[in-house]
Design an enzyme around this catalytic site. Structure first.
Site, mmCIF file in Angstrom:
data_model
loop_
_atom_site.group_PDB
_atom_site.id
_atom_site.type_symbol
_atom_site.label_atom_id
_atom_site.label_comp_id
_atom_site.label_asym_id
_atom_site.label_seq_id
_atom_site.Cartn_x
_atom_site.Cartn_y
_atom_site.Cartn_z
ATOM 1 N N HIS A 41 56.228 29.843 45.727
ATOM 2 C CA HIS A 41 54.851 29.731 46.234
ATOM 3 C C HIS A 41 54.048 28.647 45.525
ATOM 4 C CE1 HIS A 41 53.364 32.626 43.043
ATOM 5 N NE2 HIS A 41 52.279 31.895 43.179
ATOM 6 N N ASP A 87 60.880 34.559 45.618
ATOM 7 C CA ASP A 87 59.861 33.588 45.191
ATOM 8 C C ASP A 87 60.400 32.768 44.018
ATOM 9 O OD1 ASP A 87 57.505 32.216 44.934
ATOM 10 O OD2 ASP A 87 56.358 33.916 44.127
ATOM 11 N N SER A 182 51.614 31.932 37.508
ATOM 12 C CA SER A 182 52.694 31.899 38.495
ATOM 13 C C SER A 182 53.721 30.817 38.175
ATOM 14 C CB SER A 182 52.119 31.590 39.887
ATOM 15 O OG SER A 182 51.512 32.736 40.412
HETATM 16 C C1 4AZ Z 1 48.261 34.901 41.030
HETATM 17 O O1 4AZ Z 1 47.258 34.988 41.722
HETATM 18 C C2 4AZ Z 1 48.777 36.113 40.374
HETATM 19 N N1 4AZ Z 1 49.264 40.374 37.881
HETATM 20 C C3 4AZ Z 1 49.833 36.019 39.481
HETATM 21 C C4 4AZ Z 1 50.312 37.156 38.853
HETATM 22 C C5 4AZ Z 1 49.747 38.368 39.130
HETATM 23 C C6 4AZ Z 1 48.684 38.477 39.988
HETATM 24 C C7 4AZ Z 1 48.204 37.337 40.626
HETATM 25 C C8 4AZ Z 1 50.279 39.577 38.439
HETATM 26 O O2 4AZ Z 1 48.837 33.814 40.871
#
Ligand code: 4AZ
Length: 232
Positions: A41, A87, A182
Site C-alpha cells: 500500500h 500487503d 507502514s
Molecule cells: C496507517 O494509517 C496505520 N495500528 C498503520 C498502522 C496501524 C494503523 C494505521 C496499526 O498507516
C-alpha cells in the site's frame, strides 16, 4: 510509533524510509544492498521514479547519508487494496547502499513466525498518537506482544476478515505502530517477521496492529521468487 521511545538508526541499521515526491511516506527494511521490503500500500498506484529510499538516517530533518532512487518495484500479485491481503512489496534500488559504517545493514526475512505472546520490536517515524498529523522527527521504537491468530480474529470480528498473510501485535491501549510506520519492520530474533500494514486506529484497547506475516507461505514464496527474478 505510539508508546515507544526515541532511538538511533545505529540500533536499527536495517530500517529505511521512503519518500514520495520529496515527502516522507513509509518505512522499509533492507533485505540486501539493492532490495527493500515494504508494504504494497506504500507504492500501490505509483511509479518507481516517484520514490527515494533513505538509509542511515535517525532524523527526518537532516539529509540522510545514503539516498537511492528506485529502479523498479514489485507488489505481491494477490495484493488487495481493499482488505490489505498480501500487503508486501519489494523495491529494487538503482545503486546498492554501502554497508560499511554501522548505520546501514541488511536483515534476513523471517522463516518461522514469532510465537504468540512473544515480544517483537517495531520502529519508524510514524505519528506518536493516533490523532497527530506530523511524523516523528527522530526514529522511535517499541516492543509489542504477538497475538494468536484466534485472538486477533476475535478483535476484528465484524469489522475485517484477517487472512493467513496477516499477524497481529500490540500492547493494548499502550504500544502500537501508527500512520507513517507502514512498510516498516516488526523484528523478532534478528529477522524481519512482520511489515506494518493496518489497524483500526492506533494503540486502542480493542484493536491490535496488523502486520504482513513474512514467514507465511504465500509471502515467503513471493519474496523468494522476486529475489530470484532480480538476482539479488
Ligand atoms: C496507517 O494509517 C496505520 N495500528 C498503520 C498502522 C496501524 C494503523 C494505521 C496499526 O498507516
Amino acid at each position: 510509533i505510539v508508546g515507544g521511545k526515541e532511538t538511533s538508526i545505529a540500533q536499527l541499521p536495517y530500517l529505511v524510509y521512503l519518500r514520495q515526491g520529496g515527502f516522507f511516506l513509509c518505512g522499509g527494511s533492507l533485505l540486501s544492498p539493492t532490495v527493500v521490503l515494504s508494504a504494497a500500500h506504500c507504492v500501490y498506484g505509483a511509479q518507481p521514479e516517484d520514490y527515494t529510499v533513505h538509509a542511515g538516517a535517525s532524523r527526518l530533518d537532516e539529509a540522510a547519508p545514503v539516498v537511492r532512487g528506485v529502479a523498479s518495484f514489485r507488489l505481491a500479485p494477490s495484493y488487495s487494496p481493499t482488505n490489505f491481503d498480501m500487503d508486501v512489496a519489494m523495491l529494487l534500488l538503482k545503486e546498492p547502499v554501502p554497508l560499511s559504517d554501522g548505520r546501514v545493514a541488511t536483515i534476513a526475512a523471517c522463516r518461522n513466525p514469532p510465537e504468540s505472546n512473544a515480544y517483537a520490536r517495531i520502529s519508524g517515524w510514524g505519528v506518536t498518537r493516533e490523532n497527530n498529523r506530523e511524523p516523528a522527527v527522530q526514529v522511535r521504537t517499541a516492543m509489542v506482544r504477538m497475538l494468536s491468530a484466534a485472538e486477533c480474529r476475535l478483535s476484528y470480528a465484524g469489522m475485517a476478515k484477517l487472512s493467513d498473510s496477516m499477524i497481529c501485535a500490540s500492547v493494548r491501549g499502550l504500544r502500537d505502530s501508527c500512520s507513517g510506520d507502514s512498510g516498516g519492520p516488526l523484528v523478532y530474533r534478528g529477522q524481519v517477521c512482520g511489515i506494518v500494514s493496518w489497524g483500526f486506529g492506533c494503540a486502542r484497547l480493542a484493536y491490535p496492529g496488523v502486520y504482513t506475516s513474512v514467514a507465511s507461505a504465500r509471502v515467503r514464496s513471493f519474496i523468494e521468487k522476486t529475489l530470484q527474478e532480480i538476482g539479488s
